[in-house]
Design a protein around this motif. Structure first.
Motif, mmCIF file in Angstrom:
data_model
loop_
_atom_site.group_PDB
_atom_site.id
_atom_site.type_symbol
_atom_site.label_atom_id
_atom_site.label_comp_id
_atom_site.label_asym_id
_atom_site.label_seq_id
_atom_site.Cartn_x
_atom_site.Cartn_y
_atom_site.Cartn_z
ATOM 1 N N UNK A 1 9.669 9.180 7.777
ATOM 2 C CA UNK A 1 8.359 8.548 7.925
ATOM 3 C C UNK A 1 7.476 9.235 8.952
ATOM 4 N N UNK A 2 8.070 9.665 10.099
ATOM 5 C CA UNK A 2 7.244 10.275 11.143
ATOM 6 C C UNK A 2 6.884 11.731 10.835
ATOM 7 N N UNK A 3 7.370 12.261 9.702
ATOM 8 C CA UNK A 3 7.016 13.613 9.283
ATOM 9 C C UNK A 3 5.914 13.614 8.216
ATOM 10 N N UNK A 4 5.419 12.433 7.855
ATOM 11 C CA UNK A 4 4.413 12.297 6.805
ATOM 12 C C UNK A 4 3.107 11.791 7.413
ATOM 13 N N UNK A 5 2.007 12.492 7.094
ATOM 14 C CA UNK A 5 0.676 12.129 7.567
ATOM 15 C C UNK A 5 -0.246 11.983 6.366
ATOM 16 N N UNK A 6 -1.187 11.036 6.462
ATOM 17 C CA UNK A 6 -2.072 10.723 5.343
ATOM 18 C C UNK A 6 -3.528 10.855 5.757
ATOM 19 N N UNK A 7 -4.309 11.561 4.948
ATOM 20 C CA UNK A 7 -5.751 11.639 5.197
ATOM 21 C C UNK A 7 -6.482 10.709 4.233
ATOM 22 N N UNK A 8 -7.514 10.058 4.735
ATOM 23 C CA UNK A 8 -8.382 9.211 3.918
ATOM 24 C C UNK A 8 -9.828 9.531 4.256
ATOM 25 N N UNK A 9 -10.695 9.380 3.268
ATOM 26 C CA UNK A 9 -12.119 9.656 3.444
ATOM 27 C C UNK A 9 -12.870 8.344 3.543
ATOM 28 N N UNK A 10 -13.604 8.162 4.645
ATOM 29 C CA UNK A 10 -14.360 6.939 4.853
ATOM 30 C C UNK A 10 -15.648 6.913 4.064
ATOM 31 N N UNK A 11 -16.351 5.772 4.111
ATOM 32 C CA UNK A 11 -17.612 5.619 3.389
ATOM 33 C C UNK A 11 -18.665 6.611 3.871
ATOM 34 N N UNK A 12 -18.578 7.039 5.128
ATOM 35 C CA UNK A 12 -19.537 8.003 5.672
ATOM 36 C C UNK A 12 -19.088 9.442 5.463
ATOM 37 N N UNK A 13 -17.993 9.645 4.706
ATOM 38 C CA UNK A 13 -17.493 10.990 4.431
ATOM 39 C C UNK A 13 -16.537 11.519 5.473
ATOM 40 N N UNK A 14 -16.246 10.741 6.507
ATOM 41 C CA UNK A 14 -15.406 11.228 7.599
ATOM 42 C C UNK A 14 -13.925 11.098 7.278
ATOM 43 N N UNK A 15 -13.146 11.979 7.859
ATOM 44 C CA UNK A 15 -11.703 12.033 7.639
ATOM 45 C C UNK A 15 -10.962 11.226 8.698
ATOM 46 N N UNK A 16 -10.008 10.413 8.235
ATOM 47 C CA UNK A 16 -9.083 9.720 9.128
ATOM 48 C C UNK A 16 -7.685 10.254 8.855
ATOM 49 N N UNK A 17 -6.881 10.378 9.889
ATOM 50 C CA UNK A 17 -5.513 10.895 9.769
ATOM 51 C C UNK A 17 -4.554 9.869 10.346
ATOM 52 N N UNK A 18 -3.595 9.413 9.525
ATOM 53 C CA UNK A 18 -2.701 8.335 9.922
ATOM 54 C C UNK A 18 -1.257 8.716 9.633
ATOM 55 N N UNK A 19 -0.332 8.512 10.578
ATOM 56 C CA UNK A 19 1.077 8.776 10.287
ATOM 57 C C UNK A 19 1.675 7.648 9.456
ATOM 58 N N UNK A 20 2.553 7.986 8.545
ATOM 59 C CA UNK A 20 3.202 6.972 7.734
ATOM 60 C C UNK A 20 4.009 6.008 8.603
ATOM 61 N N UNK A 21 4.456 6.479 9.762
ATOM 62 C CA UNK A 21 5.240 5.617 10.665
ATOM 63 C C UNK A 21 4.425 4.460 11.203
ATOM 64 N N UNK A 22 3.086 4.499 11.046
ATOM 65 C CA UNK A 22 2.254 3.373 11.475
ATOM 66 C C UNK A 22 2.362 2.182 10.529
ATOM 67 N N UNK A 23 2.839 2.425 9.306
ATOM 68 C CA UNK A 23 2.950 1.338 8.336
ATOM 69 C C UNK A 23 4.269 0.616 8.554
ATOM 70 N N UNK A 24 4.183 -0.666 8.730
ATOM 71 C CA UNK A 24 5.366 -1.459 9.071
ATOM 72 C C UNK A 24 5.631 -2.521 8.010
ATOM 73 N N UNK A 25 6.691 -3.264 8.234
ATOM 74 C CA UNK A 25 6.984 -4.444 7.430
ATOM 75 C C UNK A 25 7.252 -4.109 5.982
ATOM 76 N N UNK A 26 6.661 -4.915 5.086
ATOM 77 C CA UNK A 26 6.956 -4.802 3.669
ATOM 78 C C UNK A 26 6.370 -3.535 3.050
ATOM 79 N N UNK A 27 5.428 -2.877 3.735
ATOM 80 C CA UNK A 27 4.758 -1.733 3.105
ATOM 81 C C UNK A 27 5.653 -0.497 3.119
ATOM 82 N N UNK A 28 6.539 -0.377 4.098
ATOM 83 C CA UNK A 28 7.436 0.776 4.133
ATOM 84 C C UNK A 28 8.694 0.417 4.909
#
Length: 433
Positions: free
Chosen positions: A372-399
């Motif tokens: 989990x801590x080796x996986x990173x996810x990029x998402x594009x916001x409504x303003x076109x900006x990039x967010x970068x989130x580690x999969x290890x941030x997802x807890x509970x039932x999601x992962x």
């Protein structure tokens, strides 16, 4: 080893994003001890996301920083050619960079803020965990650590557009060692944008230590060298034999059906190599019904050529340590080979010098090889900006540890996947609804 990298106000990135190589799950072989405290570092990080979400721009931010260290002394006079946020915003906001890197067993922290000129720059070290400033710069005022002897005229070379790290070789050994470590990071497949002059943009296979010709590098590995003396010949032969064994192991590891490699003379060549590569060329010997059969490189598959092109960089980082950044790992390599490559970096037996692989990809099959801590996810916001989130941030039932990460990713549980409007696809293809 690279521990962290941060960038803000660069291309599709507006707010700061951070890629961390610090292990969250430390109880596994792939997490390497740092020699202080309980922290451990990762040797692999994979960045996933939809097309246009900014995966490449994360690596591009580091490529730009490396370019700045190389170019600012001789190439920048009037202003700094940065790439601020591409979708509007305040043009007066600076572009920021930060990185933590281990050099000679000591953690170092480098920070930089630029607009048309350098606004802030600093380098800190943490021997025994205590911070000390090697230099701190605000505008053109640079304060070096008390007692530091700056020789070689380095201070006089620092201008409003020149980075301190660009003149590191004329400052102190420690500052120079950090600059050398940052410049030593290799890039493959990263395509920096228009702020970089065409003659120094990163091309398809290699930059970092020099945009070497991979064919010429492998000619040296497999025996095409001309030593200057008997002593040099013995040393070269010894080093080359070690490289050759490792290079052959890498070829066989890729399951290409290769038995050996030979260096042939171009004089009898019918494949159009005449006059190139100083009269020598590589041929791979394939296993055909138990016997070696030579094939010219022009007859090899694109996948085989892509693997050959990677080998000089892989040999370098596995022998000496270092960090390799790859854009679109899956673009040329078969998924099975990509998975084995990731495992090579994770395995302490094959990666004895803590070499690191940081890559972008769409290949979801690799999620089966990543924690989990080796996986990173990029998402594009409504303003076109990039967010970068580690999969290890997802807890509970999601992962969970037992979760099939590939299935969960494709189902969109963690973001980072494109939303496809089937009606628009059918319309574009001219298919009636």
């Amino acid at each position: 080893m690279l521990l962290r990298f941060e960038v803000s106000n660069h291309r599709s990135i507006m707010e700061p994003v951070e890629l961390s190589m610090i292990a969250v799950n430390r109880d596994r072989e792939a997490a390497r001890p740092l020699g202080w405290g309980d922290e451990k570092a990762l040797t692999v990080a994979g960045i996933y996301g939809a097309n246009g979400s900014g995966k490449t721009n994360v690596l591009d931010g580091f490529a730009w920083l490396q370019y700045a260290i190389r170019a600012s002394l001789k190439g920048w006079e009037r202003e700094i050619p940065r790439d601020p946020f591409a979708f509007g915003g305040d043009d007066t906001l600076p572009t920021g960079f930060g990185l933590d890197i281990v050099v000679n067993g000591v953690r170092h922290r480098y920070e930089l803020e630029v607009d048309a000129s350098v606004q802030f720059e600093a380098l800190y070290s943490y021997p025994q965990g205590r911070r000390r400033a090697l230099f701190v710069r605000e505008g053109n005022e640079v304060a070096f650590r008390r007692g530091t002897r700056v020789t070689g005229g380095g201070r006089e070379l620092i201008t409003s557009t020149t980075l301190v790290l660009s003149v590191a070789s004329r400052l102190t050994e420690e500052i120079d060692a950090v600059a050398t470590a940052v410049l030593g990071i290799e890039f493959i497949g990263v395509w920096p944008q228009s702020s970089m002059p065409p003659d120094i943009r990163i091309h398809r296979f290699g930059f970092g230590r020099g945009r070497h010709d991979w064919h010429e590098s492998l000619l040296e590995v497999f025996g095409d060298t001309t030593p200057e003396s008997p002593a040099a010949e013995a040393s070269t032969r010894s080093n080359r034999d070690i490289d050759r064994v490792q290079a052959l192991a890498m070829l066989r590891f890729a399951d290409l059906g290769v038995l050996d490699v030979e260096v042939a003379d171009n004089s009898d060549d019918e494949m159009g190599y005449r006059g190139r590569y100083r009269g020598r060329r590589l041929r791979l010997l394939h296993d055909v019904i138990g016997a070696p059969y030579p094939l010219e490189l022009g007859e090899e598959s694109n996948g085989t050529l892509a693997w050959l092109a990677l080998m000089p960089d892989l040999l370098t980082v596995f022998q000496h340590g270092g960090t390799l950044m790859m854009d679109e790992l899956d673009s040329s390599l078969h998924p099975a080979i990509s998975g084995k490559l990731v495992e090579m970096f994770q395995d302490p037996d094959t990666n004895r010098h803590n070499a690191q692989l940081i890559f972008t990809t769409h290949d979801t099959s690799l999620l089966g090889h990543l924690n989990r801590d080796e996986v990173w996810l990029t998402d594009k916001g409504a303003d076109g900006s990039t967010a970068l989130t580690p999969l290890s941030d997802f807890r509970g039932d999601r992962v969970r540890k037992s979760t099939n990460l590939e299935r969960g990713y494709l189902q969109g549980r963690f973001g980072g996947v494109p939303i496809v409007d089937q009606y628009l696809v059918r319309e574009a293809l001219g298919i009636d609804a």
